[in-house]
Write an enzyme that holds these catalytic residues in place. Sequence first.
Site, PDB file in Angstrom:
ATOM      1  N   CYS A 398       0.841  -1.201   0.000  1.00 51.31           N
ATOM      2  CA  CYS A 398       0.000   0.000   0.000  1.00 51.31           C
ATOM      3  C   CYS A 398       0.878   1.254   0.000  1.00 51.31           C
ATOM      4  CB  CYS A 398      -0.980  -0.052   1.164  1.00 51.31           C
ATOM      5  SG  CYS A 398      -2.439   0.930   0.830  1.00 51.31           S
ATOM      6  N   HIS A 525      -3.495  -5.099   0.554  1.00 47.40           N
ATOM      7  CA  HIS A 525      -2.820  -5.620   1.754  1.00 47.40           C
ATOM      8  C   HIS A 525      -2.891  -7.152   1.762  1.00 47.40           C
ATOM      9  CE1 HIS A 525      -2.390  -1.826   4.067  1.00 47.40           C
ATOM     10  NE2 HIS A 525      -3.391  -1.458   3.306  1.00 47.40           N
ATOM     11  N   GLU A 527      -1.408  -9.181   3.496  1.00 50.54           N
ATOM     12  CA  GLU A 527      -1.227  -9.774   4.834  1.00 50.54           C
ATOM     13  C   GLU A 527      -2.542 -10.215   5.472  1.00 50.54           C
ATOM     14  OE1 GLU A 527      -0.789  -6.609   4.054  1.00 50.54           O
ATOM     15  OE2 GLU A 527      -1.209  -5.207   5.685  1.00 50.54           O
TER      16      GLU A 527
HETATM   17  N1  GLN Z   1      -1.959   6.691   2.903  1.00 51.92           N
HETATM   18  C1  GLN Z   1      -2.075   5.932   1.705  1.00 51.92           C
HETATM   19  C2  GLN Z   1      -3.436   6.043   1.055  1.00 51.92           C
HETATM   20  O1  GLN Z   1      -4.381   6.457   1.669  1.00 51.92           O
HETATM   21  C3  GLN Z   1      -1.722   4.478   1.971  1.00 51.92           C
HETATM   22  C4  GLN Z   1      -2.702   3.795   2.854  1.00 51.92           C
HETATM   23  C5  GLN Z   1      -2.189   2.481   3.380  1.00 51.92           C
HETATM   24  O2  GLN Z   1      -1.004   2.211   3.339  1.00 51.92           O
HETATM   25  N2  GLN Z   1      -3.077   1.667   3.931  1.00 51.92           N
HETATM   26  O3  GLN Z   1      -3.584   5.697  -0.087  1.00 51.92           O
END
Ligand code: GLN
Length: 600
Positions: A398, A525, A527
Amino acid sequence: MKYVLVTGGVVSGLGKGVTASSIGVLLKACGLRVTSIKIDPYLNTDAGTMSPFEHGEVFVLDDGGEVDLDLGNYERFLDIKLTRDNNITTGKIYQHVIAKERKGDYLGKTVQVVPHVTDAIQDWIERVAVIPVDGEEGPADVCVIELGGTIGDIESAPFIEALGQFSYRVGPGNFCLVHVSLVPVLNVVGEQKTKPTQHSVKGLRGLGLTPDILACRSTKPLEDNVKEKLAQFCHVPLQYIFTLYDVPNIWHIPLLLKDQKAHLAISKVLNLASILNEPSLGEWTSRAELCDNLHVPVRIAVVGKYTGLSDAYLSVLKALLHASVACRKKLVVDWVPACDLEKETEKENPDAYKAAWKLLKGVDGVLVPGGFGDRGVEGKILAAKYARENKIPFLGICLGMQIAVIEFARSVLSLHDANSTEFTPETKHPCIIFMPEGSRTHMGGTMRLGSRKSFFNVKDSKSAKLYGNKSFVDERHRHRYEVNPDMVERLEKAGLSFAAKDETGKRMEIIELPNHPFFIGAQFHPEFKSRPGKASPLFLGLIAASCGELDTVLNPASAHQHLISNGPKNVYVNGTPKKSPNSLADVRYNNGYCNGLYTR
Ligand code: GLN
């Protein structure tokens, strides 16, 4: 439906969640279908707004629910997929009751904690318990309910009252209360002390709940005379008192419960004797033992913002562990505070700067997890640069993927002010931009949350191979910002590959550097869907690459060649030797699923 309620006494942090999940594992191993509910008595409607510093990670579900990290434990242990409603909070219940009141559903009555709030809690539990979560049809057999907090907390009072009433609603034989408590040892005398447990059981009874089973946390197994004392003072039969003593890893907890015959006790309370088989925990046992006996280390740097509290990255840590176990390596995580890698720190705190770089330079692989806000972002960019230039295996998740794109744009395309509009809204080269699925003007409710499909579109990419050459994958998201579609072509031309995109082709889901041993970033994600015995493919790739075994995972043919030259090993399935060869290739063949195969 049968219910097992797990409460906690004496102190928080006793591992109530792990105990409740382990009870679920044990019942599942007896052939029962299990679901779970976590009650959090705080006023937040969900965990989405809570700081990972304070409360650990926010776990994300398929339906986009942002929930307490204990639900992650349930999903991992029971291999189920929960819904947002499986996490009940005071905020949700009150929101529900107040909305009903506004609609006039209470027909002029005075709306009160008892019976209106307590009824709403019970109805919620009954409604959610029957939602199938294991991919099968129809309701599960048993619902494990974990009540967060400690008995006696003011905020959990309406839940305790509701659960007391609930035990009557479902009737005897359908409700089993397991109370998790602490039996401390006083250093001076070395004696196991029962008084705190006595008090918390007294408190529980005073609130109208009667424990059927005591699960006592302690450093060592309880002495017989200690158990007898507990039985006498807490009015719980001796054979219903279990010790959860310290174990080398949490996968031992279901085994501890099994060894003490907790399944028999629960089945008696729940009148389940006729359908209960002997628990089959062969795979769990192999995995727990294997994990204890791994010696060859794989060293991974996690470069993040919340490195002081490992719970802030719990699912990342678990996914790394699943992958390391699949690769038969001992996971060593080096937490690198992203800020400490930055130039500023070199001036302000040179020791911290040196220590952070020393850690980073000593690892086999680098992981940059997700995050929000600009603190540490430059440090994360430096970590990605270091991994890219030095050919160190890298996985960005992300925000970790976003900073890798920024780094590439800055270093390779020479766009020195390239940035995300999250951090520098006025940047001339916005390579990461706000791309909400809904409104562009309102921040609230604009997060892209939950399961979304990513389609592979680059042949022979490492990520596609790791995911078993499927045409698409369904992974969980939690973000607002994404790679700017207008910059994709330039980035691509410079050598950054976009291996997977969403169904519109506008949202970049996976990046890869083809000329690097392993450099992958994912907008989602991975994970959250990793399981013990079913390591997440991208984590498996990172770990395998970090120990120089990526080829074995990516090219099963060469793996078999390797096996033939080394001779087949004995493989055990649930304790029974099997002839088929066991290798990392099998792990990938099964899409990361070990099927309980472990070499002894
Ligand atoms: N801050 C970034 C976004 O909003 C990444 C978010 C995250 O890593 N979950 O896109």
